[in-house]
Motif scaffolding. Structure first.
Motif, PDB file in Angstrom:
ATOM      1  N   ASN A   1       8.814   7.938 -10.126  1.00 23.64           N
ATOM      2  CA  ASN A   1       7.791   7.720 -10.213  1.00 23.64           C
ATOM      3  C   ASN A   1       7.028   7.436 -10.734  1.00 23.64           C
ATOM      4  OD1 ASN A   1       5.077   7.674  -9.758  1.00 23.64           O
ATOM      5  ND2 ASN A   1       5.706   8.888  -6.701  1.00 23.64           N
TER       6      ASN A   1
ATOM      7  N   ASP B   1       9.163   3.866  -9.539  1.00 27.48           N
ATOM      8  CA  ASP B   1       7.777   3.471  -8.294  1.00 27.48           C
ATOM      9  C   ASP B   1       6.069   3.596  -9.300  1.00 27.48           C
ATOM     10  OD1 ASP B   1       6.816   3.173  -6.178  1.00 27.48           O
ATOM     11  OD2 ASP B   1       6.998   5.033  -5.064  1.00 27.48           O
ATOM     12  N   GLU B   2       5.457   3.056  -9.185  1.00 23.58           N
ATOM     13  CA  GLU B   2       3.717   2.987  -9.203  1.00 23.58           C
ATOM     14  C   GLU B   2       3.934   2.597 -11.519  1.00 23.58           C
ATOM     15  OE1 GLU B   2       1.845   2.540  -7.552  1.00 23.58           O
ATOM     16  OE2 GLU B   2       2.511   3.738  -5.702  1.00 23.58           O
TER      17      GLU B   2
ATOM     18  N   GLU C   1       0.860  -1.154  -0.236  1.00 28.31           N
ATOM     19  CA  GLU C   1       0.042  -0.190  -0.371  1.00 28.31           C
ATOM     20  C   GLU C   1       0.980   1.214   0.359  1.00 28.31           C
ATOM     21  OE1 GLU C   1      -2.370  -0.416   3.557  1.00 28.31           O
ATOM     22  OE2 GLU C   1      -3.728  -1.909   2.745  1.00 28.31           O
ATOM     23  N   SER C   2      -0.137   2.565  -0.547  1.00 27.30           N
ATOM     24  CA  SER C   2       0.631   3.538  -0.366  1.00 27.30           C
ATOM     25  C   SER C   2       1.187   3.915   1.099  1.00 27.30           C
ATOM     26  CB  SER C   2       0.474   4.963  -1.433  1.00 27.30           C
ATOM     27  OG  SER C   2       0.612   5.789  -0.750  1.00 27.30           O
TER      28      SER C   2
ATOM     29  N   ARG D   1       3.915   6.018   6.121  1.00 27.89           N
ATOM     30  CA  ARG D   1       4.238   7.635   6.280  1.00 27.89           C
ATOM     31  C   ARG D   1       3.309   8.693   7.103  1.00 27.89           C
ATOM     32  NH1 ARG D   1       3.026   7.533   0.704  1.00 27.89           N
ATOM     33  NH2 ARG D   1       4.783   7.126   0.240  1.00 27.89           N
TER      34      ARG D   1
ATOM     35  N   THR E   1       4.307  -1.379  -6.609  1.00 28.83           N
ATOM     36  CA  THR E   1       3.000  -0.471  -7.107  1.00 28.83           C
ATOM     37  C   THR E   1       2.391  -0.997  -6.012  1.00 28.83           C
ATOM     38  OG1 THR E   1       1.562  -1.536  -8.380  1.00 28.83           O
ATOM     39  CG2 THR E   1       3.014  -3.430  -7.731  1.00 28.83           C
ATOM     40  N   ASN E   2       1.461   0.157  -5.527  1.00 29.65           N
ATOM     41  CA  ASN E   2       0.399  -0.274  -4.765  1.00 29.65           C
ATOM     42  C   ASN E   2      -0.692  -0.863  -5.561  1.00 29.65           C
ATOM     43  OD1 ASN E   2      -0.661   1.911  -5.940  1.00 29.65           O
ATOM     44  ND2 ASN E   2      -0.274   3.584  -3.914  1.00 29.65           N
TER      45      ASN E   2
END
Length: 444
Positions: free
Chosen positions: A204, A247-248, A177-178, A366, A288-289
């Motif tokens: 990203n 990322d992503e 997850e993020s 975060r 990835t999320n």
């Protein structure tokens, strides 16, 4: 000294100084590379395994300070020794702040150079030993692995996989997850392994517009599109010999996905607007999320690319599933932001810590870090309940076993108030400090 023939890169636009240092290095039994400019030095760094950088500061076009900053970012374990004929206090401070080991003023003797080189290698050896020691368990049982920290079985499983892949170039997919720390995991794969001195480039894929992502990743030829006035290399070329972190990756367009597949299969890339392929040698780590397999089934992500990316998978669990890690993470952030904002390590009360432990952390690490940062700023001597963000105190999560007795207590209290007021709902709502509508809903 120098029995292992370590590779030393000398950068100086003064040919006489360059040759002098070169002769000294040969007498010390080192192998030397020479560069008269920063541009030439960067080319050598990309193609060679350098063990020490010796650079001048004042050079035309791109100066030595810019080279030092670049090396500090892209080759963080490479020791740096600065020589200059124009000494200043500001230069010396900037050099040492950038991570250089020593600072020599011209003219210097052969012995002074030798001692500075010995000091640089000794400091680098100590730094390497400290990196090895970063994987440690303290008396509270908290394991630290690079920048990853925790005591849960879940985080130990993650670091165990990193240990298996850090010294090879297998493609890795990080799921999570993020806010779970996927980039920290990617950096640990890179910096805890034998390729740590090579570049680590992060991009990203969700932050770059789709129309620009292809050019950013693979570069472009002159005239490839409006504004492309010169040829430019992409992030794949910049990460050559090292690691490219995507990322992503689920946000990549079909066109970018096709080029990513080719890069992974053929170990080569083609700039936008060009027909010429360029060989590359790097490790790709994607994150990835999103559920890429579901995206494959819906036709939103290439199946062949999915399997190319998932040679090794690392699943980073959300913070709510590894609450044992909250306390060591809180300790880490209290130290970090306490020293930054208060010049001391800030403490936290047990009541406030209990709130942090009960909260479900939808934003993961975060969100926890942001909460601690804010609380450190707001507190006086230590973080108490009043210093925590309001949403943490509202969104405390309870299990079903905890909620049942709470609901029963609430039911009994409402019934007693209704009985005491003769079933006067307006009076009961006033005593309960809720409105009549809410009271009616609770009665139902």
């Amino acid at each position: 000294m120098g029995l292992k023939n370590e590779n030393v890169l000398i950068v100086d636009d003064d040919i006489n100084i360059l040759e002098l240092i070169h002769r000294h290095l040969q007498s010390f039994n080192y192998h030397a590379y020479k560069a008269v400019s920063v541009k030439e030095a960067l080319a050598i760094l990309k193609d060679s395994n350098i063990d020490l950088l010796i650079t001048d500061l004042r050079m035309p076009n791109v100066d030595g300070m810019q080279l030092i900053n670049y090396v500090s970012e892209h080759y963080p374990k490479l020791p740096k020794l600065v020589v200059t004929g124009y000494p200043s206090v500001d230069d010396a401070l900037n050099v040492l702040k950038s991570g250089a080991i020593d600072y020599l003023v011209k003219p210097f003797t052969k012995e002074e150079l030798r001692q500075a080189i010995v000091k640089s290698f000794a400091a680098n050896k100590q730094h390497s030993e400290e990196n090895i020691a970063q994987t440690k368990v303290n008396k509270e049982g908290n394991q630290q692995y690079g920048e990853l920290i925790g005591r849960s079985k879940a985080i130990k499983k993650v670091t165990a996989i990193i240990d298996r892949v850090k010294d090879n170039k297998a493609t890795v997919l990080i799921n999570g997850e993020s806010g779970t720390g996927k980039e920290l995991v990617a950096r640990s794969v890179h910096y805890m392994g034998k390729f740590s001195r090579a570049p680590f480039i992060a991009v990203n894929c969700g932050a770059i517009p789709e129309s620009l992502l292809e050019a950013e990743l693979f570069g472009y030829a002159k005239g490839a599109f409006t504004g492309a006035q010169e040829q430019r290399s992409g992030l794949f070329q910049a990460a050559n010999k090292g690691t490219l972190f995507l990322d992503e990756v689920g946000n990549a367009s079909p066109a970018v996905q096709a080029k990513l597949l080719r890069a992974l299969q053929e170990k080569e890339v083609i700039k936008v607007g060009s027909q010429k392929s360029e060989k590359i040698d790097l490790r790709v780590i994607a994150a990835t999320n999103s559920d890429l397999l579901t995206m494959v089934q819906k036709g939103l992500f290439r199946e062949d690319l999915y399997y190319r990316l998932t040679v090794v998978e690392i699943n980073v669990p959300p913070l709510r599933d590894r609450k044992e890690d909250i306390i060591p993470l809180v300790d880490k952030f209290l130290t970090k932001y306490g020293l930054e904002y208060k010049d001391r390590v800030v403490k936290i009360t047990s009541d406030a810590l209990e709130v942090l432990m009960r909260y479900n952390w939808p934003g993961n690490i975060r969100e926890l870090e942001n909460a601690i940062q804010r609380s450190v700023i707001m507190c006086e001597k230590q973080i108490g309940l009043e210093d925590l963000p309001d949403n943490l105190k509202v969104k405390i999560s309870f299990s079903d076993d905890e909620l049942m007795p709470l609901r029963e207590m609430e039911r009994r209290y409402i019934l007693k108030v209704l009985e005491a007021t003769g079933n006067n709902k307006t009076r009961a709502a006033y005593i309960l400090k809720i409105d009549r509508k809410t009271l009616r809903q609770k009665i139902q």
